[in-house]
Every structure is written in C-alpha cells, then in structure tokens.
Motif scaffolding. Sequence first.
Motif, PDB file in Angstrom:
ATOM      1  N   TYR A 191      51.966  14.945 -16.931  1.00 43.60           N
ATOM      2  CA  TYR A 191      52.001  15.108 -15.475  1.00 43.60           C
ATOM      3  C   TYR A 191      53.217  14.393 -14.890  1.00 43.60           C
ATOM      4  CZ  TYR A 191      50.097  15.224 -10.678  1.00 43.60           C
ATOM      5  OH  TYR A 191      49.898  15.440  -9.329  1.00 43.60           O
ATOM      6  N   ASP A 205      37.375   4.838 -14.688  1.00 41.97           N
ATOM      7  CA  ASP A 205      36.294   5.508 -13.973  1.00 41.97           C
ATOM      8  C   ASP A 205      35.106   4.557 -13.854  1.00 41.97           C
ATOM      9  OD1 ASP A 205      34.692   7.327 -12.743  1.00 41.97           O
ATOM     10  OD2 ASP A 205      34.187   8.441 -14.568  1.00 41.97           O
ATOM     11  N   TYR A 259      48.441   2.651 -12.376  1.00 40.99           N
ATOM     12  CA  TYR A 259      47.125   3.159 -12.742  1.00 40.99           C
ATOM     13  C   TYR A 259      46.762   4.302 -11.804  1.00 40.99           C
ATOM     14  CZ  TYR A 259      47.066  -1.092 -15.438  1.00 40.99           C
ATOM     15  OH  TYR A 259      47.394  -2.091 -16.329  1.00 40.99           O
ATOM     16  N   GLY A 260      46.727   5.508 -12.361  1.00 38.10           N
ATOM     17  CA  GLY A 260      46.508   6.692 -11.551  1.00 38.10           C
ATOM     18  C   GLY A 260      47.833   7.212 -11.022  1.00 38.10           C
ATOM     19  N   SER A 264      49.786  10.624  -8.685  1.00 37.06           N
ATOM     20  CA  SER A 264      49.743  11.850  -7.894  1.00 37.06           C
ATOM     21  C   SER A 264      51.160  12.126  -7.412  1.00 37.06           C
ATOM     22  CB  SER A 264      48.800  11.702  -6.691  1.00 37.06           C
ATOM     23  OG  SER A 264      49.315  10.756  -5.773  1.00 37.06           O
ATOM     24  N   LYS A 285      48.900  12.733 -23.849  1.00 28.38           N
ATOM     25  CA  LYS A 285      47.982  12.420 -22.755  1.00 28.38           C
ATOM     26  C   LYS A 285      48.418  13.150 -21.485  1.00 28.38           C
ATOM     27  CE  LYS A 285      46.170   7.935 -24.228  1.00 28.38           C
ATOM     28  NZ  LYS A 285      45.996   6.510 -23.881  1.00 28.38           N
ATOM     29  N   ARG A 286      47.450  13.655 -20.778  1.00 28.04           N
ATOM     30  CA  ARG A 286      47.711  14.470 -19.597  1.00 28.04           C
ATOM     31  C   ARG A 286      48.540  13.719 -18.549  1.00 28.04           C
ATOM     32  NH1 ARG A 286      45.060  19.097 -17.820  1.00 28.04           N
ATOM     33  NH2 ARG A 286      45.195  19.545 -15.583  1.00 28.04           N
ATOM     34  N   ILE A 287      48.289  12.431 -18.372  1.00 24.72           N
ATOM     35  CA  ILE A 287      48.995  11.686 -17.333  1.00 24.72           C
ATOM     36  C   ILE A 287      50.488  11.563 -17.630  1.00 24.72           C
ATOM     37  CG2 ILE A 287      48.622   9.356 -18.301  1.00 24.72           C
ATOM     38  CD1 ILE A 287      48.045   8.524 -15.307  1.00 24.72           C
ATOM     39  N   SER A 292      48.820   4.794 -16.646  1.00 21.56           N
ATOM     40  CA  SER A 292      47.507   4.926 -17.276  1.00 21.56           C
ATOM     41  C   SER A 292      46.559   5.579 -16.277  1.00 21.56           C
ATOM     42  CB  SER A 292      46.941   3.556 -17.682  1.00 21.56           C
ATOM     43  OG  SER A 292      47.821   2.867 -18.535  1.00 21.56           O
ATOM     44  N   GLU A 293      45.547   6.236 -16.807  1.00 22.87           N
ATOM     45  CA  GLU A 293      44.519   6.787 -15.933  1.00 22.87           C
ATOM     46  C   GLU A 293      43.768   5.641 -15.261  1.00 22.87           C
ATOM     47  OE1 GLU A 293      44.176   9.822 -15.212  1.00 22.87           O
ATOM     48  OE2 GLU A 293      45.010  11.023 -16.856  1.00 22.87           O
TER      49      GLU A 293
END
Length: 240
Positions: A121, A42, A86-87, A89, A116-118, A38-39
Amino acid sequence: MKNFLIPTTLKDDTISAVKSAVNQSKNTESEIILILVSEAPDTFSSSGFLREMKSGLTRSQEEVLETCRYIVEHTSNIKLKVHNQYGLSAPIFKRLIEVFSVKLIILTHSYKQETKRIHQYLVQLAGNQKCPILHLSTEINKEVFHKALYVENSSVNIPIKDVQDFLSANFSFEIVSQTASFEDNYEKVAPFLSEAISKHNIDMLVETRKGEKIKFKKSKKENVNEKLGLPVLSLYEEMV
C-alpha cells in the motif's frame, strides 16, 4: 533543505538507499527519514495497544540500522530520523510527506518485494505523491549515478529539455539518450536498449508517471528497472 524518505524493513539494501541519499544531498543540509510501517494493533485496550507496538528489531535489522547511523554520523550535512508509523492511509502518507518536507522518496528492491499489504500500500501511495521517486536496482553497491536514459511516455510528450532542466535543478543526472516507452514490446527493443546503455555508459533511467488508482494484485508485474537492472528516477508529470 533536501529531505529523503526511505520506507524500509531494514534489509541490507537500506544501506545503499542511505548512501544514495547522501550522494544526492549535494552537500546541503538534509535529513534522511527511515520510515517503518506496521498495521495498527486491533485492540481496544491502551496497554495492549502499547505492548503490541513494541515489537523489537532482529539482530540483523539492528546491524543495518547501526550501519546507517554510522554513515550519517560521518557525514556533516546529514541527519537521520527513524519514524515508526502504525496504520496508514492516503491522507496520513500525504501529511508525512508535507511534515518532513520530503523532496525524494527512495524505494529499495527488497521493500517493493515485501508481501505484507501495508508495505504494498505504501509503495502505491508513493506513486501518487508529487515528489520524485528513486527506484533502486538490485545492484547493492551502486549509489552514484551520472548518465541517464530518458524513457518518453508517448501520452504526455514532455520535451526532453524540460526534463533535463528539472534534473539539473534538483539532481546530478544528465540525460544522454532517450527512447519511446517500451513497456509493451520490451523483447523487440531489448537489444537496442542494451547497445545504447553500453555505448553511453548509462547507469540509470528517467521516466514520468501519473497518479493511479490503488489496486492490490496477486501477481506483481515486472517493472522497467527490474527488466534492465538499472535504477529509475520517476518524476510526477505535473512537477516537470
């Protein structure tokens, strides 16, 4: 120990991915890691961050997860771990592969269709890892594979014996036929591929891959397992 990483949003085909992992474990001590990404919320508030992280599962997701747990509980050599990330890279994903000692990533059809972009990715990050990737097909009830068609990448020229030796050491697939890469002329070779698949009872494809630059595209290119409706085992070239 042969550990499996299955990125998931807990759709029904996650169950097939778990069954595939069980079959590929070859009865050795293994762990299946279901990863839900999940993102990162923010927010600068620690309490707000925790509240946003606690997004409950839907009833259908809980049912899929319970089915996966049931399968593993009735398989003596397998353990199941659910990891919420979460998050994401490139360094984080590489570290996850190392920490969990992942030997095979299993990607379901539904996960690769996530918008979803994540999730997109993660799929691209997986392609840049050195461990093999099993792309499952849309055929939900197929979890055991035996005979493979090797799709040769002309730019690499890896001997088929080297590929088969790698498969024999790590998987239960046998290459029974091979073909040159057909990505650019699929329509012309499709009849010949269908004939070979039928003749040799082929139930999966094997291909090699290189690392690629991460790109996000609006339109998704149809990949080889979607064209033929077969699962694909993708091997990182340097590891073969």
